[in-house]
Design a protein around this motif. Structure first.
Motif, short mmCIF file in Angstrom:
data_model
loop_
_atom_site.label_atom_id
_atom_site.label_comp_id
_atom_site.label_asym_id
_atom_site.label_seq_id
_atom_site.Cartn_x
_atom_site.Cartn_y
_atom_site.Cartn_z
N LEU A 1 88.04 -11.34 -2.97
CA LEU A 1 86.81 -10.87 -2.35
C LEU A 1 85.76 -11.96 -2.28
CD1 LEU A 1 85.03 -8.54 -1.27
CD2 LEU A 1 84.44 -8.03 -3.65
N VAL A 2 85.52 -12.66 -3.39
CA VAL A 2 84.43 -13.65 -3.42
C VAL A 2 84.87 -15.00 -2.91
CG1 VAL A 2 83.31 -12.48 -5.36
CG2 VAL A 2 84.94 -14.32 -5.82
N ASN A 3 86.15 -15.15 -2.55
CA ASN A 3 86.62 -16.42 -1.97
C ASN A 3 86.30 -16.51 -0.48
OD1 ASN A 3 88.04 -18.94 -2.31
ND2 ASN A 3 89.74 -18.04 -1.15
N ARG A 4 85.88 -15.40 0.09
CA ARG A 4 85.52 -15.39 1.51
C ARG A 4 84.07 -15.85 1.69
NH1 ARG A 4 88.17 -9.59 3.43
NH2 ARG A 4 90.31 -10.04 2.73
N THR A 5 83.73 -16.18 2.92
CA THR A 5 82.38 -16.61 3.24
C THR A 5 81.56 -15.41 3.70
OG1 THR A 5 83.19 -18.80 3.92
CG2 THR A 5 81.00 -18.13 4.68
N PHE A 6 80.51 -15.11 2.97
CA PHE A 6 79.60 -14.02 3.34
C PHE A 6 78.26 -14.25 2.64
CE2 PHE A 6 81.94 -12.71 -0.40
CZ PHE A 6 80.99 -12.16 -1.24
N SER B 1 77.39 -12.76 -5.91
CA SER B 1 78.50 -11.86 -6.22
C SER B 1 79.38 -12.44 -7.31
CB SER B 1 79.32 -11.60 -4.95
OG SER B 1 78.56 -10.95 -3.97
N ARG B 2 79.64 -13.73 -7.24
CA ARG B 2 80.45 -14.39 -8.28
C ARG B 2 79.76 -14.30 -9.64
NH1 ARG B 2 82.39 -19.98 -5.18
NH2 ARG B 2 83.72 -18.96 -3.60
N VAL B 3 78.46 -14.56 -9.64
CA VAL B 3 77.70 -14.47 -10.89
C VAL B 3 77.72 -13.05 -11.43
CG1 VAL B 3 75.40 -14.68 -11.92
CG2 VAL B 3 76.22 -16.41 -10.29
N PHE C 1 89.78 -17.88 -12.88
CA PHE C 1 91.03 -18.64 -12.79
C PHE C 1 91.69 -18.45 -11.43
CE2 PHE C 1 90.57 -18.03 -17.41
CZ PHE C 1 90.58 -19.35 -17.80
N TYR C 2 91.71 -17.21 -10.96
CA TYR C 2 92.30 -16.95 -9.64
C TYR C 2 91.48 -17.60 -8.53
CZ TYR C 2 95.95 -13.65 -11.03
OH TYR C 2 97.08 -13.08 -11.55
N LEU C 3 90.18 -17.60 -8.68
CA LEU C 3 89.33 -18.22 -7.66
C LEU C 3 89.61 -19.72 -7.56
CD1 LEU C 3 87.03 -17.81 -5.64
CD2 LEU C 3 85.41 -18.21 -7.51
N ALA C 4 89.75 -20.37 -8.72
CA ALA C 4 90.08 -21.79 -8.72
C ALA C 4 91.45 -22.03 -8.10
CB ALA C 4 90.03 -22.34 -10.14
N ALA C 5 92.40 -21.16 -8.41
CA ALA C 5 93.75 -21.30 -7.85
C ALA C 5 93.76 -21.09 -6.35
CB ALA C 5 94.70 -20.31 -8.53
N LEU C 6 93.01 -20.11 -5.86
CA LEU C 6 92.94 -19.85 -4.43
C LEU C 6 92.35 -21.04 -3.68
CD1 LEU C 6 91.69 -16.14 -4.40
CD2 LEU C 6 93.88 -16.97 -3.51
N GLN C 7 91.35 -21.67 -4.25
CA GLN C 7 90.70 -22.79 -3.58
C GLN C 7 91.56 -24.05 -3.59
OE1 GLN C 7 86.92 -23.05 -5.58
NE2 GLN C 7 86.05 -21.33 -4.42
N ASN C 8 92.59 -24.08 -4.44
CA ASN C 8 93.49 -25.23 -4.50
C ASN C 8 94.73 -25.07 -3.64
OD1 ASN C 8 92.04 -26.95 -6.24
ND2 ASN C 8 92.73 -25.80 -8.03
#
Length: 269
Positions: free
Chosen positions: A70-75, A81-83, A151-158
């Motif tokens: 959800l928070v990996n998208r641009t909005f 939201s991440r915080v 952790f998932y957010l970092a993995a998604l961005q990589n």
């Protein structure tokens, strides 16, 4: 010094009777382990811990993945939201326990205030044997989901963008892209998260001390709280050491099974 020696010392202590009735520890072999197997409170705490693990591990890891997507998208408001989702992680567990204790408290607690407002009867969630453990599970999921989200957010961005672009060009739907490209590349993070969540499930004690003390009737008692009680309330160090060894063996076994069973199916690159 700080890991191997305490483990060895605890293992040795599990073969001794060391409580308020003995001036000096007495060697009794495996008697402590035999006593544990017959102890109804231990069996209850063990079963509770299994249900607690089943309730918290898959849910918190899956929720962390969904939040990361959800928070990996641009909005607008992405950073806030991440915080917001990560904020429960930085709150000390004791403080979280008092916050949720206010939610669950009968009469003036937030949940019961809402129930009375809409015409329902009050619920004593922590004082009922059928809901006490579930209430603790919900609180732990709320606190841990943001931890795994990071952790998932970092993995998604990589994940290389060209892999997803290639799948899109080949006509893969969003679900197909996730199932065939994204999720396989997230498996190392998933394995790590599951192991961390599982070990955390066997290290739960702070919230029990604040909220339920293992009650009512041991309905929310877990293994680490059982160790805490035997050590600091009953002063039975031999029994506490025995349960500590059992918990350590359980955690090592679970981690080993997860590594050897799942590691072969994981793509690290």
């Amino acid at each position: 010094m700080f890991t191997l020696y305490p483990i060895l010392s605890t293992f040795i202590s599990s073969f001794y009777k060391s409580d308020l009735s003995t001036i000096e520890p007495i060697f009794i072999g495996f008697d402590n382990y035999a006593i544990m197997m017959k102890d109804e409170v231990f069996r209850k705490a063990f079963i509770n811990n299994i249900w607690f693990t089943i309730g918290t591990v898959p849910t918190s890891v899956l929720l962390g993945l969904l939040l990361a997507i959800l928070v990996n998208r641009t909005f607008v408001g992405k950073v806030m939201s991440r915080v917001f989702f990560f904020y429960p992680v930085v709150i000390p567990m004791v403080a979280v326990s008092f916050i949720w204790l206010f939610f669950y408290t009968p009469d003036y607690g937030m949940i019961n205030s809402i129930l009375k407002l809409i015409g329902f009867e009050e619920l004593n969630l922590l004082g009922n044997s059928g809901t006490a453990l579930l209430s603790i599970i919900i609180m732990v999921i709320w606190k841990e989901a943001g931890f795994f989200m990071i952790f998932y957010l970092a993995a998604l961005q990589n994940i290389p963008k060209d892999l997803i672009e290639a799948a899109r060009i080949d006509g893969a739907s969003k679900w197909r892209q996730f199932r065939s490209v994204i999720f396989p590349l997230l498996m190392p993070t998933t394995l790590f998260s599951i192991i961390i969540a599982t070990t955390n499930a066997f290290k739960t004690v702070d919230q029990l001390v604040v909220m339920t003390q293992g009650g009512p009737n041991n309905a929310s008692n877990l293994l680490l709280y059982y160790i805490y009680e035997n050590t600091f309330r009953f002063m039975d160090y031999g029994r506490a050491a025995t349960v500590t060894v059992i918990v350590l063996m359980i955690m090592v076994s679970i981690a080993a099974i997860q590594f050897f069973a799942a590691d072969k199916k994981i793509h690290y690159s």
